[in-house]
Design an enzyme around this catalytic site. Structure first.
Site, PDB file in Angstrom:
ATOM      1  N   HIS A 250       0.851  -1.205   0.000  1.00  0.00           N
ATOM      2  CA  HIS A 250       0.000   0.000   0.000  1.00  0.00           C
ATOM      3  C   HIS A 250       0.879   1.244   0.000  1.00  0.00           C
ATOM      4  O   HIS A 250       1.893   1.302   0.703  1.00  0.00           O
ATOM      5  CB  HIS A 250      -0.910   0.021   1.223  1.00  0.00           C
ATOM      6  CG  HIS A 250      -1.935  -1.069   1.205  1.00  0.00           C
ATOM      7  ND1 HIS A 250      -3.164  -0.932   0.618  1.00  0.00           N
ATOM      8  CD2 HIS A 250      -1.867  -2.343   1.671  1.00  0.00           C
ATOM      9  CE1 HIS A 250      -3.834  -2.065   0.739  1.00  0.00           C
ATOM     10  NE2 HIS A 250      -3.071  -2.942   1.360  1.00  0.00           N
ATOM     11  N   CYS A 309     -11.631  -0.813   0.762  1.00  0.00           N
ATOM     12  CA  CYS A 309     -10.442  -1.665   0.786  1.00  0.00           C
ATOM     13  C   CYS A 309     -10.053  -1.847   2.248  1.00  0.00           C
ATOM     14  O   CYS A 309      -9.646  -0.874   2.913  1.00  0.00           O
ATOM     15  CB  CYS A 309      -9.302  -1.013   0.000  1.00  0.00           C
ATOM     16  SG  CYS A 309      -7.785  -1.981  -0.021  1.00  0.00           S
ATOM     17  N   GLY A 310     -10.193  -3.074   2.740  1.00  0.00           N
ATOM     18  CA  GLY A 310      -9.951  -3.322   4.167  1.00  0.00           C
ATOM     19  C   GLY A 310      -8.481  -3.235   4.532  1.00  0.00           C
ATOM     20  O   GLY A 310      -8.096  -2.550   5.500  1.00  0.00           O
TER      21      GLY A 310
HETATM   22  N1  LIG Z   1      -6.482  -5.630  -4.821  1.00  0.00           N
HETATM   23  C1  LIG Z   1      -5.733  -5.966  -3.605  1.00  0.00           C
HETATM   24  C2  LIG Z   1      -6.366  -7.193  -2.919  1.00  0.00           C
HETATM   25  C3  LIG Z   1      -7.737  -6.862  -2.351  1.00  0.00           C
HETATM   26  C4  LIG Z   1      -7.599  -5.874  -1.237  1.00  0.00           C
HETATM   27  C5  LIG Z   1      -8.878  -5.173  -0.827  1.00  0.00           C
HETATM   28  N2  LIG Z   1     -10.063  -5.470  -1.596  1.00  0.00           N
HETATM   29  C6  LIG Z   1      -9.130  -5.355   0.648  1.00  0.00           C
HETATM   30  O1  LIG Z   1     -10.306  -5.307   1.075  1.00  0.00           O
HETATM   31  O2  LIG Z   1      -8.137  -5.468   1.404  1.00  0.00           O
HETATM   32  C7  LIG Z   1      -4.265  -6.300  -3.957  1.00  0.00           C
HETATM   33  O3  LIG Z   1      -3.996  -6.692  -5.110  1.00  0.00           O
HETATM   34  O4  LIG Z   1      -3.428  -6.203  -3.032  1.00  0.00           O
END
Ligand SMILES: N[C@H](CCC[C@H](N)C(=O)O)C(=O)O
Length: 366
Positions: A250, A309-310
């Site tokens: 992130h 996005c958690g």
């Molecule tokens: N697209 C993210 C995974 C889903 C994360 C998100 N939907 C959450 O709720 O944490 C990645 O490739 O790291």
């Protein structure tokens, strides 16, 4: 690809439970026949009638729905079925971050490929979702394993909204009621979701990873081993970013933003594919409302702009604390709704609490 009738139930709150209970194939020991009256152009008489998706402009517009109680027609429930070439799934969402959940407890490899997942996630030619999540057998003394494919077919290490949906899915599969917690093996290590009395799910998301090389990012560490409020040039514009991994990478920026005014589709991909993120990155654009209230929008790696996005909300609170902008306990407002996040000093773990809800049950020919 022919998709069986999948019907999104938009029932009023008072009837939601009875409708869901009557409609929920897990609980009925038989297939469920649903008579649904639609606009004159179309009448679906069974959940399992397949509708040729030759015409992608196909639309189902429910005008009114009457749901009959399940009729006893066979001993297997909806998800017990294993017709070859047919995938039974449940669609869930966590604050609008939506997923296709697949019962994969019978094998250690996902039942569908990344390419199939990408097609199923397509919102015009498939079911439509931000990802596909598999419930696999546990390993190393865990109850289950969770794997996820993003809507672009890539496989991330972890998904915060997804693991809340995963917990509710497991409870339905195992017909569990009330409070339950599970030990889940993920690409981010051990994750422990706990279903609470009010139906929300509280998740121990483990510890944040701050070491630059482990996020991973090529940006130089500037606060012990971490990258905190570091300059990043994005297409000639300088942003200040803090990099945090929750198992997945992130990049968090606060830059005095009014997040609602951002053109995510324009700026998001430039961060996602930036050379300083060798595994790509999720990017969170954050507005500080108060030391315990943040507002965030996200461009997700492999999924684009999502409603929530958690893992991103967890990374956002860690970045806010490291930059001295907020305390360790925050409400993070996302377009899809709020998440409660706490980064506990005593054990360095992050806890996330939020909802996870069923949207519909469906079957798809693979
Ligand atoms: N697209 C993210 C995974 C889903 C994360 C998100 N939907 C959450 O709720 O944490 C990645 O490739 O790291």
């Amino acid at each position: 690809m022919a998709i069986a009738a999948t019907i999104s139930l938009s029932v009023s709150p008072t009837t939601r439970h009875s409708a869901a209970a009557a409609f929920n194939p897990f609980r009925s020991s038989s297939s469920t026949t649903v008579s649904v009256s639609f606009s004159p152009a179309l009448r679906i008489t069974s959940l399992r009638s397949s509708i040729p998706f030759r015409n992608p402009s196909f639309r189902v517009s429910a005008t009114s729905m009457s749901i009959q109680a399940p009729q006893q027609t066979s001993s297997t429930s909806f998800l017990d079925r294993r017709e070859s070439g047919v995938l039974h799934f449940v669609k869930y969402h966590g604050l609008g971050n939506d997923f296709i959940l697949v019962d994969n407890r019978g094998s250690t490899e996902p039942r569908i490929s990344p390419e199939q997942a990408k097609k199923l996630c397509d919102r015009n030619f498939g079911i439509g979702a931000d990802g596909v999540i598999f419930a696999l057998p546990g390993t190393n003394d865990t109850d289950y394993t969770m794997r996820i494919f993003n809507s672009d077919g890539s496989e991330p290490e972890m998904c915060g909204n997804g693991v809340r949906c995963f917990a509710r899915f497991i409870a339905e599969l195992e017909n569990l009621h009330g409070n339950h917690s599970f030990k889940v093996h993920t690409g981010a290590g051990l994750i422990v979701p706990e279903i609470q009395g009010d139906g929300k799910v509280r998740v121990d998301m483990g510890e944040p990873i701050l070491k630059a090389a482990d996020v991973p990012t090529g940006l130089p560490a500037n606060k012990q081993e971490a990258v905190v409020k570091s300059e990043l040039d994005v297409d000639g514009v300088t942003w200040n970013v803090t990099c945090v991994s929750m198992g997945n990478p992130h990049c968090v920026t606060f830059g005095g933003l009014l997040v609602d005014e951002l053109n995510l589709a324009e700026i998001g991909p430039k961060f996602e594919h930036h050379v300083m993120f060798p595994a790509r990155t999720n990017t969170e654009f954050v507005q500080v409302c108060s030391p315990s209230h943040l507002k965030m929008r996200v461009w997700e790696r492999g999924a684009g702009a999502t409603l929530a996005c958690g893992t991103g909300a967890c990374a956002t609170v860690v970045a806010a604390v490291l930059e001295g902008r907020a305390g360790r306990k925050c409400t993070v407002d996302l377009p899809g709704g709020p998440l409660e996040i706490e980064w506990r000093e005593e054990n360095n773990h992050i806890y996330m609490t939020g909802p996870a809800e069923v949207v519909f049950y469906g079957s798809v020919a693979l």
